[in-house]
Write a protein that holds these residues in place. Structure first.
Motif, mmCIF file in Angstrom:
data_model
loop_
_atom_site.group_PDB
_atom_site.id
_atom_site.type_symbol
_atom_site.label_atom_id
_atom_site.label_comp_id
_atom_site.label_asym_id
_atom_site.label_seq_id
_atom_site.Cartn_x
_atom_site.Cartn_y
_atom_site.Cartn_z
ATOM 1 N N GLU A 2 51.120 47.822 44.077
ATOM 2 C CA GLU A 2 52.570 47.681 43.314
ATOM 3 C C GLU A 2 52.292 48.173 42.118
ATOM 4 O OE1 GLU A 2 55.118 43.724 42.090
ATOM 5 O OE2 GLU A 2 53.234 43.348 43.107
ATOM 6 N N ALA A 3 53.648 49.248 42.105
ATOM 7 C CA ALA A 3 53.604 49.869 40.639
ATOM 8 C C ALA A 3 54.964 49.237 39.777
ATOM 9 C CB ALA A 3 53.716 51.206 41.061
ATOM 10 N N ALA A 4 54.573 49.442 38.709
ATOM 11 C CA ALA A 4 55.734 48.830 37.612
ATOM 12 C C ALA A 4 55.855 50.000 36.534
ATOM 13 C CB ALA A 4 55.184 47.352 37.051
ATOM 14 N N GLU A 5 56.965 49.913 35.823
ATOM 15 C CA GLU A 5 57.326 50.748 34.936
ATOM 16 C C GLU A 5 56.452 50.332 33.441
ATOM 17 O OE1 GLU A 5 61.238 52.177 32.150
ATOM 18 O OE2 GLU A 5 61.419 50.966 34.212
ATOM 19 N N GLY A 6 56.086 51.214 32.905
ATOM 20 C CA GLY A 6 55.524 50.987 31.764
ATOM 21 C C GLY A 6 56.414 50.602 30.548
ATOM 22 N N SER A 7 55.931 50.030 29.446
ATOM 23 C CA SER A 7 56.977 49.570 28.174
ATOM 24 C C SER A 7 57.577 50.843 27.579
ATOM 25 C CB SER A 7 56.027 48.982 27.389
ATOM 26 O OG SER A 7 55.049 49.624 26.730
ATOM 27 N N ASP A 8 58.728 50.743 27.372
ATOM 28 C CA ASP A 8 59.475 51.838 26.767
ATOM 29 C C ASP A 8 59.462 53.099 27.587
ATOM 30 O OD1 ASP A 8 60.068 50.108 24.675
ATOM 31 O OD2 ASP A 8 58.062 50.579 23.603
ATOM 32 N N GLY A 9 59.603 53.032 28.727
ATOM 33 C CA GLY A 9 59.620 54.269 29.629
ATOM 34 C C GLY A 9 58.424 55.086 29.421
ATOM 35 N N SER A 10 57.330 54.602 29.160
ATOM 36 C CA SER A 10 56.201 55.381 29.085
ATOM 37 C C SER A 10 55.200 55.668 30.282
ATOM 38 C CB SER A 10 54.988 54.664 28.111
ATOM 39 O OG SER A 10 54.977 53.402 28.777
ATOM 40 N N GLY A 11 55.843 55.687 31.323
ATOM 41 C CA GLY A 11 55.239 55.992 32.638
ATOM 42 C C GLY A 11 55.341 54.622 33.553
ATOM 43 N N VAL A 12 54.399 54.634 34.314
ATOM 44 C CA VAL A 12 54.179 53.652 35.516
ATOM 45 C C VAL A 12 52.466 53.169 35.439
ATOM 46 C CG1 VAL A 12 56.165 54.215 36.885
ATOM 47 C CG2 VAL A 12 53.657 55.256 37.210
ATOM 48 N N TYR A 13 52.285 52.098 36.002
ATOM 49 C CA TYR A 13 50.868 51.401 36.111
ATOM 50 C C TYR A 13 50.988 50.697 37.380
ATOM 51 C CZ TYR A 13 52.609 47.142 34.342
ATOM 52 O OH TYR A 13 53.444 45.849 33.958
ATOM 53 N N VAL A 14 49.630 50.425 38.045
ATOM 54 C CA VAL A 14 49.341 49.721 39.128
ATOM 55 C C VAL A 14 49.569 47.895 38.564
ATOM 56 C CG1 VAL A 14 48.162 48.753 40.839
ATOM 57 C CG2 VAL A 14 48.232 51.245 40.209
ATOM 58 N N LYS A 15 50.565 47.552 38.882
ATOM 59 C CA LYS A 15 50.872 46.048 38.556
ATOM 60 C C LYS A 15 49.728 45.333 39.153
ATOM 61 C CE LYS A 15 54.346 42.560 38.129
ATOM 62 N NZ LYS A 15 55.577 42.262 38.536
ATOM 63 N N SER A 16 49.617 45.337 40.539
ATOM 64 C CA SER A 16 48.759 44.658 41.305
ATOM 65 C C SER A 16 48.329 45.293 42.656
ATOM 66 C CB SER A 16 49.322 43.147 41.524
ATOM 67 O OG SER A 16 50.552 43.337 42.355
ATOM 68 N N THR A 17 47.621 44.939 43.058
ATOM 69 C CA THR A 17 47.095 44.985 44.654
ATOM 70 C C THR A 17 47.345 43.861 45.479
ATOM 71 O OG1 THR A 17 45.777 46.912 43.872
ATOM 72 C CG2 THR A 17 45.575 45.922 46.136
ATOM 73 N N GLN A 18 48.076 43.959 46.314
ATOM 74 C CA GLN A 18 48.262 42.842 47.305
ATOM 75 C C GLN A 18 47.630 43.036 48.632
ATOM 76 O OE1 GLN A 18 50.124 40.237 46.318
ATOM 77 N NE2 GLN A 18 50.668 41.513 44.465
ATOM 78 N N LEU A 19 47.065 42.084 49.238
ATOM 79 C CA LEU A 19 46.292 42.044 50.497
ATOM 80 C C LEU A 19 47.345 41.420 51.584
ATOM 81 C CD1 LEU A 19 42.794 40.881 49.311
ATOM 82 C CD2 LEU A 19 43.569 43.191 49.779
#
Length: 130
Positions: A47-64
Motif C-alpha cells: 500500500e503506497a501513500a503520498e509523501g508530505s507536501d508532494g515530496s514523493g511516495v512511500y510504502v505506507k504498509s504491507t497487507q497480507l
C-alpha cells in the motif's frame, strides 16, 4: 526543481521495486501446498501513500492476504490430510501478472524521469561552463 524531480521519481522507484518484490514473491509461492491444519501462504500487497507536501511516495504498509487458502483434493500429496486434502494459497495468477506489468511499467517510467533530470542537470552545468 531538478533535484525535486529526482527525489520524487526516486521515491517512486523504491515503491515500485517493493511492489515488484511482493508480486514476484506471491507468484513464486502460489503453488506451495501446506497441511489443512495450518495456514496457507499469505500473499503480500503493498500500500503506497503520498509523501508530505508532494515530496514523493512511500510504502505506507504491507497487507497480507487470507491464510484460509483453498482446499484441493490431492490424496497422493505428502501433506494430504485423512480426507486427501491439502491447502494452497488463494492467489490469482492473472491478477498478479497484471500487477506485475503495472509495477514494471511504473518502475521504467520513473527510471526515465531520473535519467532525464540528470541529463537536464548535466546540460545546465555545461552551459555554465561555457
Amino acid at each position: 526543481m531538478t533535484f525535486d524531480m529526482i527525489g520524487i521519481a526516486g521515491s517512486a522507484l523504491t515503491v515500485h521495486r517493493k511492489w515488484l518484490d511482493a508480486v514476484s514473491d506471491n507468484l513464486a509461492n502460489m503453488n506451495n501446498a501446506s497441511a489443512t491444519s495450518g495456514p496457507a501462504f499469505q500473499a503480500r500487497y503493498v500500500e503506497a501513500a503520498e509523501g508530505s507536501d508532494g515530496s514523493g511516495v512511500y510504502v505506507k504498509s504491507t497487507q497480507l492476504g487470507s491464510a484460509a487458502g483453498r482446499i484441493v483434493y490431492q490424496p497422493d500429496h505428502p501433506l494430504a490430510d485423512a480426507n486427501g486434502n491439502v491447502k494452497y494459497p488463494d492467489i490469482d495468477m492473472a491478477e498478479q501478472m497484471g500487477a506485475l506489468i503495472i509495477a514494471q511499467r511504473g518502475y521504467q517510467a520513473n527510471a526515465q524521469v531520473v535519467d532525464r533530470a540528470r541529463e537536464t542537470y548535466t546540460a545546465a552545468l555545461e552551459i555554465g561552463r561555457s
